[in-house]
Design a protein around this motif. Structure first.
Motif, short mmCIF file in Angstrom:
data_model
loop_
_atom_site.label_atom_id
_atom_site.label_comp_id
_atom_site.label_asym_id
_atom_site.label_seq_id
_atom_site.Cartn_x
_atom_site.Cartn_y
_atom_site.Cartn_z
N LEU A 57 -76.07 -40.96 12.79
CA LEU A 57 -76.54 -41.64 13.99
C LEU A 57 -75.34 -42.26 14.70
O LEU A 57 -74.68 -43.15 14.16
N VAL A 58 -75.06 -41.75 15.89
CA VAL A 58 -73.90 -42.18 16.67
C VAL A 58 -74.35 -43.21 17.71
O VAL A 58 -75.31 -42.97 18.45
N ASP A 59 -73.65 -44.34 17.76
CA ASP A 59 -73.88 -45.34 18.79
C ASP A 59 -72.80 -45.15 19.87
O ASP A 59 -71.65 -45.53 19.68
N LEU A 60 -73.19 -44.52 20.97
CA LEU A 60 -72.22 -44.16 22.01
C LEU A 60 -71.65 -45.38 22.73
O LEU A 60 -70.60 -45.28 23.38
N ARG A 61 -72.31 -46.51 22.62
CA ARG A 61 -71.83 -47.70 23.33
C ARG A 61 -70.45 -48.13 22.84
O ARG A 61 -69.70 -48.78 23.58
N GLU A 62 -70.12 -47.77 21.61
CA GLU A 62 -68.84 -48.21 21.05
C GLU A 62 -67.65 -47.41 21.58
O GLU A 62 -66.52 -47.88 21.53
N SER A 63 -67.91 -46.20 22.06
CA SER A 63 -66.81 -45.35 22.51
C SER A 63 -66.98 -44.84 23.93
O SER A 63 -65.99 -44.51 24.60
N HIS A 64 -68.22 -44.76 24.41
CA HIS A 64 -68.51 -44.20 25.73
C HIS A 64 -69.60 -45.05 26.38
O HIS A 64 -70.76 -44.64 26.44
N GLU A 65 -69.23 -46.22 26.85
CA GLU A 65 -70.21 -47.19 27.33
C GLU A 65 -71.10 -46.64 28.44
O GLU A 65 -72.28 -46.99 28.54
N ASP A 66 -70.55 -45.75 29.28
CA ASP A 66 -71.30 -45.25 30.43
C ASP A 66 -72.03 -43.95 30.13
O ASP A 66 -72.72 -43.41 31.00
N VAL A 67 -71.90 -43.42 28.94
CA VAL A 67 -72.59 -42.17 28.57
C VAL A 67 -73.83 -42.52 27.76
O VAL A 67 -73.73 -43.14 26.69
N THR A 68 -74.99 -42.14 28.25
CA THR A 68 -76.23 -42.41 27.53
C THR A 68 -76.49 -41.30 26.50
O THR A 68 -75.87 -40.23 26.54
N GLY A 69 -77.42 -41.56 25.63
CA GLY A 69 -77.81 -40.53 24.68
C GLY A 69 -78.34 -39.30 25.38
O GLY A 69 -78.04 -38.16 24.98
N LYS A 70 -79.13 -39.50 26.43
CA LYS A 70 -79.68 -38.37 27.18
C LYS A 70 -78.57 -37.59 27.87
O LYS A 70 -78.61 -36.35 27.91
N ASP A 71 -77.56 -38.29 28.41
CA ASP A 71 -76.41 -37.60 29.01
C ASP A 71 -75.76 -36.68 27.98
O ASP A 71 -75.46 -35.51 28.28
N ALA A 72 -75.52 -37.22 26.80
CA ALA A 72 -74.87 -36.44 25.75
C ALA A 72 -75.74 -35.27 25.30
O ALA A 72 -75.26 -34.15 25.13
N GLU A 73 -77.03 -35.52 25.12
CA GLU A 73 -77.94 -34.46 24.69
C GLU A 73 -77.93 -33.30 25.68
O GLU A 73 -77.84 -32.12 25.29
N GLU A 74 -78.00 -33.61 26.97
CA GLU A 74 -78.05 -32.56 27.98
C GLU A 74 -76.73 -31.80 28.08
O GLU A 74 -76.72 -30.57 28.22
N ALA A 75 -75.62 -32.52 28.00
CA ALA A 75 -74.31 -31.85 28.07
C ALA A 75 -74.11 -30.93 26.87
O ALA A 75 -73.59 -29.82 27.00
N LEU A 76 -74.53 -31.39 25.71
CA LEU A 76 -74.37 -30.57 24.50
C LEU A 76 -75.29 -29.36 24.53
O LEU A 76 -74.90 -28.27 24.10
N GLU A 77 -76.48 -29.51 25.06
CA GLU A 77 -77.36 -28.34 25.16
C GLU A 77 -76.77 -27.32 26.13
O GLU A 77 -76.94 -26.11 25.95
#
Length: 415
Positions: free
Chosen positions: A316-336
């Protein structure tokens, strides 16, 4: 895979099925609750058992013509007993959520109290979320993980139980990457004179293989899904001591459902047989090792992990620690976009909606089934980090997509 009979009747559905096979072959499946079953399990689930009603239990059916149905269900039950060491097993629930419903109906009355983990901290809807049946029928309070460590605070759970006096405490989680100390939860249940339900939906296979401590023999009830780390027919399972057998069986039928999905139970039986093979223990061990390597790779790229790592099949990655402006949904969509499929996930202290979230959850069961080893998983972790680090760079994403396809080609699925 061939769908000739479907195509002759319904080309639209055949097209969708073939497209799904290609999607699974050409993407990296990292949703922690998903896996790939064998072709033997697929055949069982698509068998003629879908034609048969079989309300009741082996030897005690409401309909005739169930002698072969009884054989299949009995095999599933006996194999489950061997895998998990349970005294009594019910293999009829259609899902892990319905397995939980079966336990609640067996021992609770509407308005009774449930103590469970908060959804944003790794719990599950069926543990008492307000939009779920459990949250609507019962009074629910929820505990949380320690905000500093990401671990369960067993002392806090104990104190909460003594104060709240629940009728049942739920342990077992959908986004908690650490081993659960079942005995500590049981201590809290004993102090509150409550039942203890351990939901091992995610870790059924890890428990069966000895890669995670078992709650069987500790908790009053153990529920799970049969299609995640155990790779069997899709559905749920309830395990308990013999003293609760009649209550559980009555809660399942007629309490919450009628005819069982016998084709799914056939898939469970076949999958359980596969899990009894010594090779399954190797698979489970590799799944956990792969998750640890994935966690280390993320940390090497500066990503923050809830609890600082993993003991199980998920990270479980907490993106706030490294990418404050990237949401989980942003990451999910980019990875897909590049062919890596995982899900946005809430994290402890979540401030965003669950549909957006601040974290991502990545699991290794499906990739391990495809044959991915630690080196492969390290490559995957690098690709995930590279995509998130360059989330708006189409050139980088195109390069990642090529590498994803290469990994898929090296580890083919359903050849």
């Amino acid at each position: 895979m061939e769908y000739d009979h479907i195509r002759a009747v319904d080309p639209d559905v055949a097209d969708a099925l073939e497209a799904e096979v290609e999607r699974e072959r050409d993407t990296l499946e990292m949703i922690a609750s998903e896996n790939f079953v064998s072709e033997a399990v697929l055949e069982a689930q698509g068998s003629t058992l879908t034609n048969k009603y079989a309300e009741g239990y082996p030897g005690e059916r409401y309909y005739g013509g169930c002698e072969h149905i009884d054989t299949v269900e009995s095999l599933a039950i006996e194999r489950a007993k061997e895998l998990w060491g349970a005294e009594h097993v019910n293999v009829q629930p259609h899902s892990g959520s319905q397995a939980n419903m079966g336990v609640y109906l067996a021992v609770l009355e509407p308005g009774d109290k449930i103590l469970s983990l908060d959804l944003t901290h790794g719990g599950h809807l069926s543990h008492g979320h307000k939009v779920n049946f459990a949250g609507k029928l019962y009074e629910v309070e929820q505990y949380k993980v320690d905000p500093e460590t990401g671990y369960l605070d067993y002392d806090e759970i104990y104190e909460h139980a003594v104060e709240f006096e629940p009728d049942i405490i739920v342990s077992g989680y959908s986004a908690y990457p650490r081993q659960v100390e079942w005995e500590r939860i049981q201590e809290a249940a004993d102090a509150a004179d409550a039942y203890h339900l351990a939901d091992i939906a995610h870790i059924t296979g890890l428990v069966a293989a000895g890669e995670h401590p078992s709650p069987v023999g500790v908790a009053d009830f153990v529920t799970g899904s049969t299609h995640k780390t155990i790779r069997s027919g899709r559905g749920g399972i309830i395990m308990c001591d013999e003293e609760y057998a009649d209550a559980v069986d009555s809660a399942v039928i007629p309490g919450m459902q009628g005819g069982p999905l016998m084709h799914n139970i056939a898939g469970k039986a076949v999958g359980f047989k596969e899990a009894l093979d010594p090779e399954f223990e190797e698979y489970a061990a590799q799944t956990v090792e792969n998750a640890k390597v994935l966690a280390e790779t993320f940390q090497n790229h500066g990503f923050g992990l809830v609890s600082g790592g993993t003991d199980t099949h998920l990270v479980l990655v907490d993106l706030r620690e490294s990418h404050e402006d990237v949401t989980g949904k942003d990451a999910e969509e980019a990875l897909e976009d590049v062919g890596i499929v995982l899900n946005a996930n809430t994290v402890p202290g979540e401030t965003r909606s669950p549909f957006v979230a601040s974290g991502i959850r990545a699991g290794t069961p499906a990739l391990t089934t495809r044959g991915f080893d630690a080196d492969d998983i390290e490559r995957v972790g690098d690709l995930i980090a590279r995509t998130i680090n360059h989330i708006d760079d189409d050139d980088v994403k195109a390069e990642v997509a090529e590498e994803v396809q290469a990994l898929c080609d090296e580890n083919p699925l359903y050849e």
